[in-house]
Design a protein around this motif. Structure first.
Motif, PDB file in Angstrom:
ATOM      1  N   ALA A 262      -4.272  12.379  20.179  1.00 44.48           N
ATOM      2  CA  ALA A 262      -2.948  12.240  20.498  1.00 44.48           C
ATOM      3  C   ALA A 262      -2.505  13.473  19.150  1.00 44.48           C
ATOM      4  CB  ALA A 262      -2.227  11.048  20.263  1.00 44.48           C
ATOM      5  N   GLY A 263      -3.368  13.775  18.294  1.00 43.84           N
ATOM      6  CA  GLY A 263      -2.722  14.529  17.351  1.00 43.84           C
ATOM      7  C   GLY A 263      -1.860  14.200  16.141  1.00 43.84           C
ATOM      8  N   LEU A 264      -2.021  12.681  16.194  1.00 44.99           N
ATOM      9  CA  LEU A 264      -1.310  11.921  15.237  1.00 44.99           C
ATOM     10  C   LEU A 264      -1.639  12.159  13.805  1.00 44.99           C
ATOM     11  CD1 LEU A 264       1.018   9.782  15.312  1.00 44.99           C
ATOM     12  CD2 LEU A 264      -1.049   8.230  14.571  1.00 44.99           C
ATOM     13  N   ARG A 265      -0.589  12.315  13.038  1.00 40.57           N
ATOM     14  CA  ARG A 265      -0.638  12.567  11.596  1.00 40.57           C
ATOM     15  C   ARG A 265      -0.129  11.447  10.633  1.00 40.57           C
ATOM     16  NH1 ARG A 265      -3.726  15.639  13.425  1.00 40.57           N
ATOM     17  NH2 ARG A 265      -4.047  17.803  13.159  1.00 40.57           N
ATOM     18  N   ILE A 266      -0.709  10.936   9.586  1.00 42.07           N
ATOM     19  CA  ILE A 266      -0.447   9.762   9.019  1.00 42.07           C
ATOM     20  C   ILE A 266      -0.145  10.285   7.561  1.00 42.07           C
ATOM     21  CG2 ILE A 266      -0.820   7.442   8.069  1.00 42.07           C
ATOM     22  CD1 ILE A 266      -2.959   7.374  10.551  1.00 42.07           C
ATOM     23  N   PHE A 267       1.034   9.855   7.235  1.00 49.71           N
ATOM     24  CA  PHE A 267       1.682  10.111   5.653  1.00 49.71           C
ATOM     25  C   PHE A 267       1.853   8.725   4.950  1.00 49.71           C
ATOM     26  CE2 PHE A 267       2.324  13.945   7.371  1.00 49.71           C
ATOM     27  CZ  PHE A 267       2.571  15.003   6.437  1.00 49.71           C
ATOM     28  N   VAL A 268       1.201   8.327   3.834  1.00 49.20           N
ATOM     29  CA  VAL A 268       1.164   7.136   3.086  1.00 49.20           C
ATOM     30  C   VAL A 268       2.115   7.177   1.880  1.00 49.20           C
ATOM     31  CG1 VAL A 268      -0.731   5.439   2.102  1.00 49.20           C
ATOM     32  CG2 VAL A 268      -1.353   6.829   4.234  1.00 49.20           C
ATOM     33  N   TYR A 269       2.822   6.108   2.080  1.00 49.36           N
ATOM     34  CA  TYR A 269       3.635   5.944   0.947  1.00 49.36           C
ATOM     35  C   TYR A 269       2.858   4.935  -0.127  1.00 49.36           C
ATOM     36  CZ  TYR A 269       8.000   4.891  -1.615  1.00 49.36           C
ATOM     37  OH  TYR A 269       9.012   4.586  -2.491  1.00 49.36           O
ATOM     38  N   PRO A 270       3.180   5.172  -1.517  1.00 47.90           N
ATOM     39  CA  PRO A 270       2.216   4.262  -2.442  1.00 47.90           C
ATOM     40  C   PRO A 270       3.056   2.942  -2.663  1.00 47.90           C
ATOM     41  CG  PRO A 270       3.665   6.017  -3.463  1.00 47.90           C
ATOM     42  CD  PRO A 270       3.778   6.318  -1.944  1.00 47.90           C
ATOM     43  N   THR A 271       1.939   2.285  -3.355  1.00 49.03           N
ATOM     44  CA  THR A 271       2.474   0.842  -3.664  1.00 49.03           C
ATOM     45  C   THR A 271       1.774   0.654  -5.060  1.00 49.03           C
ATOM     46  OG1 THR A 271       2.569  -1.454  -2.751  1.00 49.03           O
ATOM     47  CG2 THR A 271       0.745  -0.268  -2.661  1.00 49.03           C
ATOM     48  N   LEU A 272       2.405  -0.608  -5.683  1.00 45.40           N
ATOM     49  CA  LEU A 272       1.846  -0.845  -6.737  1.00 45.40           C
ATOM     50  C   LEU A 272       0.840  -2.255  -6.833  1.00 45.40           C
ATOM     51  CD1 LEU A 272       5.277  -0.860  -8.974  1.00 45.40           C
ATOM     52  CD2 LEU A 272       3.526   1.068  -8.853  1.00 45.40           C
ATOM     53  N   ASP A 273      -0.148  -2.097  -7.440  1.00 45.95           N
ATOM     54  CA  ASP A 273      -0.922  -3.356  -7.348  1.00 45.95           C
ATOM     55  C   ASP A 273      -0.589  -4.257  -7.906  1.00 45.95           C
ATOM     56  OD1 ASP A 273      -3.212  -4.976  -8.795  1.00 45.95           O
ATOM     57  OD2 ASP A 273      -4.449  -3.565  -7.460  1.00 45.95           O
ATOM     58  N   GLU A 274      -0.481  -5.418  -7.227  1.00 47.19           N
ATOM     59  CA  GLU A 274       0.216  -6.728  -7.762  1.00 47.19           C
ATOM     60  C   GLU A 274      -0.116  -7.433  -9.043  1.00 47.19           C
ATOM     61  OE1 GLU A 274       0.023  -9.378  -4.269  1.00 47.19           O
ATOM     62  OE2 GLU A 274       0.923  -8.402  -3.245  1.00 47.19           O
ATOM     63  N   VAL A 275      -1.420  -6.996  -9.289  1.00 47.31           N
ATOM     64  CA  VAL A 275      -2.044  -7.610 -10.560  1.00 47.31           C
ATOM     65  C   VAL A 275      -1.818  -6.747 -11.859  1.00 47.31           C
ATOM     66  CG1 VAL A 275      -3.959  -8.673 -11.556  1.00 47.31           C
ATOM     67  CG2 VAL A 275      -3.688  -9.101  -9.267  1.00 47.31           C
ATOM     68  N   THR A 276      -2.404  -5.486 -11.456  1.00 51.33           N
ATOM     69  CA  THR A 276      -2.415  -4.764 -12.658  1.00 51.33           C
ATOM     70  C   THR A 276      -1.242  -3.493 -12.822  1.00 51.33           C
ATOM     71  OG1 THR A 276      -3.664  -3.091 -11.360  1.00 51.33           O
ATOM     72  CG2 THR A 276      -5.035  -4.485 -12.457  1.00 51.33           C
ATOM     73  N   GLY A 277      -0.471  -3.572 -11.743  1.00 45.57           N
ATOM     74  CA  GLY A 277       0.654  -2.789 -11.720  1.00 45.57           C
ATOM     75  C   GLY A 277       0.343  -1.163 -11.484  1.00 45.57           C
ATOM     76  N   GLU A 278      -1.000  -0.998 -11.184  1.00 43.20           N
ATOM     77  CA  GLU A 278      -1.577   0.551 -11.177  1.00 43.20           C
ATOM     78  C   GLU A 278      -0.806   1.027  -9.667  1.00 43.20           C
ATOM     79  OE1 GLU A 278      -5.729   2.835 -10.259  1.00 43.20           O
ATOM     80  OE2 GLU A 278      -5.524   0.573 -10.780  1.00 43.20           O
ATOM     81  N   LEU A 279      -0.617   2.388  -9.600  1.00 40.07           N
ATOM     82  CA  LEU A 279      -0.211   3.118  -8.548  1.00 40.07           C
ATOM     83  C   LEU A 279      -1.146   3.320  -7.568  1.00 40.07           C
ATOM     84  CD1 LEU A 279       2.368   4.232  -7.264  1.00 40.07           C
ATOM     85  CD2 LEU A 279       1.627   6.326  -8.219  1.00 40.07           C
TER      86      LEU A 279
END
Length: 627
Positions: free
Chosen positions: A531-548
């Motif tokens: 289908a030619g789909l492209r996925i753009f991923v938005y970051p999140t924060l680790d719930e334990v360490t707070g790492e991006l």
């Protein structure tokens, strides 16, 4: 011709060659001995090349009867005229009666494309009436025998399939005042006005208004106190010869539910899915009968209870499989439907399976995907949006900055990685599963009054807040992303981009969601790739360490899927959204409670977690309130 010595079949070649001829049957009166002429003419399969307009009226004049190609006459010695009068309540001064073209003694209807006919018009002669006609023709006959219903049929494209059903059922003189089909565009314009496109909602509205006036004005003085007038119309494009085309149409009826009452109107958009024009025409005729039967006899159910509404909508597909017709737009208005919200009614189309998705434009109105998304690049974000938050907005803005540009080429192309913004749409999608699981306002078992507004209150609140941001809203039954991509590809040939957060990516690569597919996860992602789909991923924060956590360093919970993810990222099917606000991430993480709970309780400071247009819409519309 004055006798049966006129052999129409022997002159087919001569008629076919005269491509400039136009035959206009405004009123064709024939003596009984010439009953086969009209039927033979219509059987020559010359409609598209010869007929610009074909119309018929029912009624009598001296010893003649006006007929259409769907009827032939019995001999003058027939004794059924009296029974015909008793069924229809209409007087007759001729000694013959109309009957279906197919003989009651016929054994079967010829199969088309290895599938038996849906009509099942005939059965052995010894069977009773109910056995001789199909359920479809029983519905048509029920309408024909109702002494209060009287109106006109106007059909453009795909033949006069709906009118044909009513003629084939018998007793059509009690219902059909006029039947017309305007094939030629110029001829059509003389009735309904000029237009740029002929298979549109606007054309259907013009047809309904014109035909309703043409039916009611001449007849209202004579029978207005005892008749519920109606005007049925459809404008359809079926499968073309020798080329691929979108097969779809608009169908509607404008009718009275009581004599001298203001009319109601129902309009729907449908897609014809059968592989041949013949099957599409057959399905259209059956569907049209179901449509009118539902409007005339089930209209109270639509506005009274959730169960009645769903049963009425399901009746539209009686004797037709979902593989033949899809209904993706419905619009109802009139004095008997003042409490109906068409947005909530559109949701019912998905709920009962008449379609897999409905699209609301940026104004909140139901629209056709092929019209709204045609030749557009599409950026989609999936979520429950209860309500849309500042994170929703930041994700869209971050993806849009990477996807849209003033000038560019298809994503992943050799010349660039962006698409032209002016040729693009942003769309927010809600799956039906999200509505059921998280929408406490969607109680599908409730059957109290004004249900369409009340049980869908939560859903309509989401649509209102999404459109307040200026975005369209798509409600679908597509759990798998490749089905969503296929739906969008059907509407546009532009680029398709999906923006999602890290939690959604974790689900996307979880094999447990694809056990129903024969090829499992590989089949899912193979279809996504096609289908030619492209996925753009938005970051999140680790719930334990707070790492991006971004698309670049994401580690899946299912380690067996990690190689597949890494491959898709390296091939350019997955992109990391780099343009994001760390402040928004921190703020959403610091929320003391789910945003929807804060909004419903109107806790102090809830406005800071939603975009300004959303906060305004919630306050002005009093949305997401607790019961």
């Amino acid at each position: 011709p004055t006798s049966n010595s006129f052999h129409l079949q022997s002159r087919r070649k001569h008629i076919t060659k005269q491509s400039s001829w136009y035959l206009h049957f405004s009123h064709l009166a024939i003596y009984e001995k010439e009953f086969g002429l009209v039927r033979m003419a219509l059987a020559c399969n010359l409609q598209c090349g010869v007929f610009s307009r074909a119309s018929s009226t029912t009624g009598t004049r001296n010893s003649k009867i006006s007929v259409s190609g769907a009827y032939k006459l019995r001999s003058a010695k027939s004794s059924s005229a009296s029974s015909f009068r008793s069924l229809t309540g209409r007087s007759s001064n001729f000694n013959s009666s109309a009957r279906p073209l197919l003989s009651p003694g016929a054994k079967n209807v010829t199969a088309i494309a290895s599938r038996p006919s849906r009509l099942a018009v005939v059965a052995p002669l010894e069977s009773n009436l109910e056995g001789r006609v199909s359920r479809t023709l029983q519905r048509a006959l029920a309408i024909n025998l109702d002494p209060t219903l009287y109106g006109s049929f106007a059909e453009i494209g795909a033949g006069q399939e709906v009118a044909r059903m009513f003629f084939a059922a018998g007793a059509a003189a009690g219902t059909v005042a006029k039947s017309i089909s305007a094939y030629d565009m110029t001829i059509s314009d003389t009735f309904y006005g000029r237009c740029d496109r002929y298979v549109t909602r606007e054309r259907l509205e013009a047809m309904l208004d014109y035909e309703y006036i043409q039916t009611t004005l001449p007849l209202r003085n004579a029978r207005g106190d005892t008749t519920c007038f109606f005007a049925f119309a459809d404008t359809v494009v079926a499968k073309a010869f020798g080329r691929e085309n979108e097969c779809h149409g608009w169908m509607g009826v404008k009718w009275q539910t009581a004599p001298n009452r203001a009319p109601n109107r129902i309009m729907i958009h449908l897609r014809l899915l059968d592989p041949t024009a013949t099957l599409q025409q057959e399905a259209l005729g059956v569907f049209g009968v179901n449509f009118l039967h539902t409007a005339f006899f089930r209209w109270k159910d639509i506005s009274k209870s959730i169960e009645g509404c769903q049963e009425a909508l399901k009746e539209l597909m009686s004797n037709i499989g979902r593989e033949s017709i899809e209904v993706d737009v419905i619009d109802i208005e009139g004095p008997d439907f003042l409490k109906i919200d068409n947005r909530a009614l559109a949701l019912q189309l998905v709920e009962v399976g008449l379609t897999d998705a409905v699209l609301f434009d940026s104004e909140g109105q139901v629209t056709i995907p092929t019209d709204y998304l045609r030749k557009k690049n599409v950026l989609v974000q999936r979520g429950n949006f209860r309500p849309p938050t500042i994170l929703t907005e930041d994700m869209l803005m971050g993806a849009a900055e990477m996807v849209f540009c003033e000038s560019g080429t298809d994503i992943g192309g050799d010349g660039g990685t962006c698409v032209v913004q002016s040729d693009s749409r942003v769309c927010l999608e809600i799956t039906l599963k999200d509505l059921r699981d998280s929408g406490d306002g969607l109680d599908w078992t409730e059957s109290k009054g004004d249900f369409l507004k009340r049980t869908s209150k939560d859903f309509l609140a989401r649509v209102d807040t999404i459109t307040a941001m200026g975005y369209p809203c798509l409600v679908s039954n597509y759990f798998e992303y490749f089905k969503l991509a296929g739906y969008l590809k059907r509407a546009t040939n532009g680029a398709i981009v999906i923006a999602m957060g890290v939690p959604a990516v974790q689900q996307l690569f979880d094999p447990k969601f694809y056990t129903h597919l024969e090829g499992g996860s590989m089949e899912n992602f193979g279809r996504l790739s096609m289908a030619g789909l492209r996925i753009f991923v938005y970051p999140t924060l680790d719930e334990v360490t707070g790492e991006l956590i971004t698309a670049k360093n994401l580690k899946l919970r299912k380690e067996s899927s990690q190689p597949l993810y890494d491959f898709m990222y390296s091939q350019g099917s997955i992109y990391a959204i780099d343009n994001f606000s760390r402040e928004v991430l921190d703020k959403m993480t610091s929320a003391n409670a789910p945003i929807i709970q804060m909004v419903k309780k109107r806790e102090e400071g809830w406005e800071a977690f939603v975009p300004a247009p959303v906060a305004k819409a919630i306050k002005e519309g009093n949305l997401f309130t607790e019961r």
